[in-house]
Motif scaffolding. Structure first.
Motif, mmCIF file in Angstrom:
data_model
loop_
_atom_site.group_PDB
_atom_site.id
_atom_site.type_symbol
_atom_site.label_atom_id
_atom_site.label_comp_id
_atom_site.label_asym_id
_atom_site.label_seq_id
_atom_site.Cartn_x
_atom_site.Cartn_y
_atom_site.Cartn_z
ATOM 1 N N GLY A 154 0.808 -1.221 0.000
ATOM 2 C CA GLY A 154 0.000 0.000 0.000
ATOM 3 C C GLY A 154 0.837 1.264 0.000
ATOM 4 O O GLY A 154 1.955 1.299 0.531
ATOM 5 N N GLY A 195 11.280 -0.847 6.878
ATOM 6 C CA GLY A 195 9.890 -1.296 6.999
ATOM 7 C C GLY A 195 8.899 -0.606 6.094
ATOM 8 O O GLY A 195 7.706 -0.549 6.381
ATOM 9 N N LYS A 198 10.259 -2.306 0.865
ATOM 10 C CA LYS A 198 11.261 -2.512 -0.196
ATOM 11 C C LYS A 198 11.388 -4.007 -0.550
ATOM 12 O O LYS A 198 11.390 -4.381 -1.721
ATOM 13 N N THR A 199 11.484 -4.812 0.517
ATOM 14 C CA THR A 199 11.606 -6.255 0.266
ATOM 15 C C THR A 199 10.337 -6.783 -0.398
ATOM 16 O O THR A 199 10.400 -7.588 -1.340
ATOM 17 N N MET A 200 9.187 -6.299 0.090
ATOM 18 C CA MET A 200 7.911 -6.734 -0.504
ATOM 19 C C MET A 200 7.873 -6.433 -1.997
ATOM 20 O O MET A 200 7.438 -7.243 -2.812
ATOM 21 N N HIS A 334 -3.806 -4.716 5.851
ATOM 22 C CA HIS A 334 -3.487 -5.594 6.981
ATOM 23 C C HIS A 334 -4.677 -5.937 7.857
ATOM 24 O O HIS A 334 -4.574 -6.802 8.723
HETATM 25 N N1 ATP Z 1 3.885 -0.485 1.809
HETATM 26 C C1 ATP Z 1 3.496 -1.526 2.539
HETATM 27 N N2 ATP Z 1 2.283 -2.098 2.324
HETATM 28 C C2 ATP Z 1 1.875 -3.146 3.074
HETATM 29 N N3 ATP Z 1 2.620 -3.703 4.040
HETATM 30 C C3 ATP Z 1 3.839 -3.197 4.285
HETATM 31 C C4 ATP Z 1 4.335 -2.090 3.537
HETATM 32 N N4 ATP Z 1 5.566 -1.801 3.990
HETATM 33 C C5 ATP Z 1 5.845 -2.687 4.947
HETATM 34 N N5 ATP Z 1 4.820 -3.541 5.152
HETATM 35 C C6 ATP Z 1 4.762 -4.615 6.149
HETATM 36 O O1 ATP Z 1 6.014 -4.635 6.820
HETATM 37 C C7 ATP Z 1 6.715 -5.852 6.599
HETATM 38 C C8 ATP Z 1 8.167 -5.534 6.330
HETATM 39 O O2 ATP Z 1 8.297 -4.854 5.104
HETATM 40 P P1 ATP Z 1 9.572 -4.976 4.172
HETATM 41 O O3 ATP Z 1 10.431 -6.076 4.671
HETATM 42 O O4 ATP Z 1 9.138 -5.009 2.769
HETATM 43 O O5 ATP Z 1 10.276 -3.604 4.476
HETATM 44 P P2 ATP Z 1 11.700 -3.104 4.017
HETATM 45 O O6 ATP Z 1 11.494 -1.732 3.482
HETATM 46 O O7 ATP Z 1 12.334 -4.099 3.145
HETATM 47 O O8 ATP Z 1 12.406 -3.022 5.402
HETATM 48 P P3 ATP Z 1 13.957 -3.111 5.798
HETATM 49 O O9 ATP Z 1 14.604 -1.898 5.265
HETATM 50 O O10 ATP Z 1 13.876 -3.109 7.300
HETATM 51 O O11 ATP Z 1 14.459 -4.403 5.214
HETATM 52 C C9 ATP Z 1 6.016 -6.503 5.439
HETATM 53 O O12 ATP Z 1 6.073 -7.900 5.520
HETATM 54 C C10 ATP Z 1 4.592 -5.986 5.550
HETATM 55 O O13 ATP Z 1 3.871 -6.764 6.485
#
Ligand code: ATP
Length: 407
Positions: A154, A195, A198-200, A334
């Motif tokens: 989102g 969080g 990015k990984t998503m 969520h």
């Molecule tokens: N934009 C989003 N939409 C929906 N859920 C999200 C979003 N961003 C984060 N989340 C939730 O937070 C969790 C962690 O997100 P993610 O690992 O993609 O973040 P990241 O940016 O890769 O974080 P990091 O920099 O800590 O690795 C996801 O599994 C999801 O549940």
């Protein structure tokens, strides 16, 4: 098998001048038969001897191997750092000592910097270890089709669009890029606070382009797999080539690609080598076919500019903390599986979550559900979300805030 040392007597032809023609002929015939017989016997003996020789050779080989094992029974593990004219520079795992050593000629051609090798007490290289070692499996997360879709993310629609353009389109329509005559971006760098998805995003684009997702965490390369960084980076690209179409995702790339520090500790040298390997893999990327590469960092300011040059990570996409609308969307995502009361005003809850990342919002939703359960209710109400927010604010306290602030 008979191993009589004496050879059969050599047949003699004895002809008497008194003999008639017919007798002579008969004597010659007999002599011939004896020669054939002796010949057969000698052939049998030769065959026996050859068999015996083979058996002995097997015994000798076995003994040689045992001897080798006894001589080298305690081998240490090291990594090849460099191949020089004077020998091979290796570094033993566990201590950071570099040693210049020699290698058996039979191994020379096989050695490459980054290889894991087994060395004996005198540091001589005895064996090159297989690529398919545990650390390769441990350091990489490989998913055939990750279960994340664009619809699960989102508040970052524009970023999704950009990533699709840079990753999905070249994987799905390479011909279009060729026809138009543009090179797709080499690497995509997602940067932004922790969080935020990015990984998503990397998982979703791999999933939606039917590509294998291969993740490696930069921080683990420097903390957990000391001395193996450059080899693992090489393996990462090799694995991607085996599994194409593939999306390589390097999380926390800042751990291996930070601006050079002044200190010259060997730890830094090692990180540097890992980065060099990454750069050289990316530079040879054109010929790699259907592989796209995405990296992520929440320390963009620390990155070495070398990795941002054209042909490397040349598409930068910022993934910011969500705005009110984004937070509302993330909260909806969520809580869509939750039994939320009709009168809950999601936009009001979202408005109160200023400064919360996607990951924080996911926690708020889960925690709100937990409050309902604790109160023995089947519906999640507005107050549950408020209590969840307060609780997380208390728990998170400093650490997270500091990270956000640094960014
Ligand atoms: N934009 C989003 N939409 C929906 N859920 C999200 C979003 N961003 C984060 N989340 C939730 O937070 C969790 C962690 O997100 P993610 O690992 O993609 O973040 P990241 O940016 O890769 O974080 P990091 O920099 O800590 O690795 C996801 O599994 C999801 O549940």
């Amino acid at each position: 098998m008979s191993h009589s040392p004496s050879l059969p007597d050599r047949p003699r032809l004895e002809l008497d001048p008194e003999m008639s023609e017919a007798e002579r002929l008969e004597a010659i015939r007999q002599h011939y038969r004896r020669i054939v017989h002796v010949n057969d016997e000698l052939e049998d003996r030769l065959e026996d001897a050859q068999g015996r020789r083979g058996d002995l050779k097997t015994d000798v080989d076995e003994l040689k191997r045992e001897n080798e094992v006894l001589k080298t029974s305690s081998l240490y593990i090291a990594s090849v750092e460099e191949m020089t004219e004077d020998g091979v520079v290796i570094k033993q795992h566990g201590n950071n000592q570099e040693v210049l050593t020699q290698t058996a000629t039979r191994l020379d051609a096989d050695l490459r910097p980054g290889d894991r090798v087994a060395i004996n007490d005198s540091f001589a290289i005895q064996q090159v270890l297989d690529d398919e070692t545990d650390s390769r499996a441990q350091a990489m997360e490989v998913t055939e089709s990750p279960d994340v879709e664009y619809a699960d993310i989102g508040g970052i629609d524009e970023q999704i669009r950009e990533v699709r353009e840079a990753v999905e389109d070249p994987l799905e329509n390479p011909e279009q890029f060729e026809t138009v005559g543009v090179e797709p971006p080499s690497g995509v760098l997602l940067h932004g606070p922790p969080g935020t998805g990015k990984t998503m995003l990397a998982k979703a684009v791999a999933n939606e382009s039917d590509a294998t997702f291969i993740k490696m965490a930069g921080s683990e390369l420097v903390r957990k797999f000391i001395g193996e960084g450059s080899r693992l980076v090489r393996d990462l690209f090799e694995l991607a080539a085996e599994r194409e179409p593939a999306v390589i995702f390097i999380d926390e790339i800042d751990a291996v690609a930070s601006k050079r520090t002044d200190s010259k500790t060997s730890g830094d040298a090692e990180v540097q080598r890992t980065m060099m390997q990454l750069l050289s893999e990316m530079d040879g990327f054109d010929e790699r076919g259907e592989i796209r590469i995405i990296a992520a960092t929440n320390r963009f300011d620390m990155l070495d500019e070398a990795i941002l040059r054209p042909g490397r990570f040349d598409r930068l996409i910022e993934v910011p903390e969500p705005d009110t609308e984004g937070r509302e969307r993330i909260l909806e995502i969520h809580s869509q599986e939750m039994n939320v009361a009709d009168d809950v005003d999601v936009s009001e809850v979202a408005a109160d979550l200023e400064g919360y990342s996607g990951a924080d919002i996911a926690s708020v939703a889960t925690e709100a559900g937990m409050f309902a359960i604790r109160d023995d209710r089947t519906e999640v109400v507005q107050e549950d979300f408020e209590r969840a927010r307060e609780k997380l604010q208390d728990v998170e306290g400093t650490d997270e805030q500091v990270i956000h602030y640094q960014y």
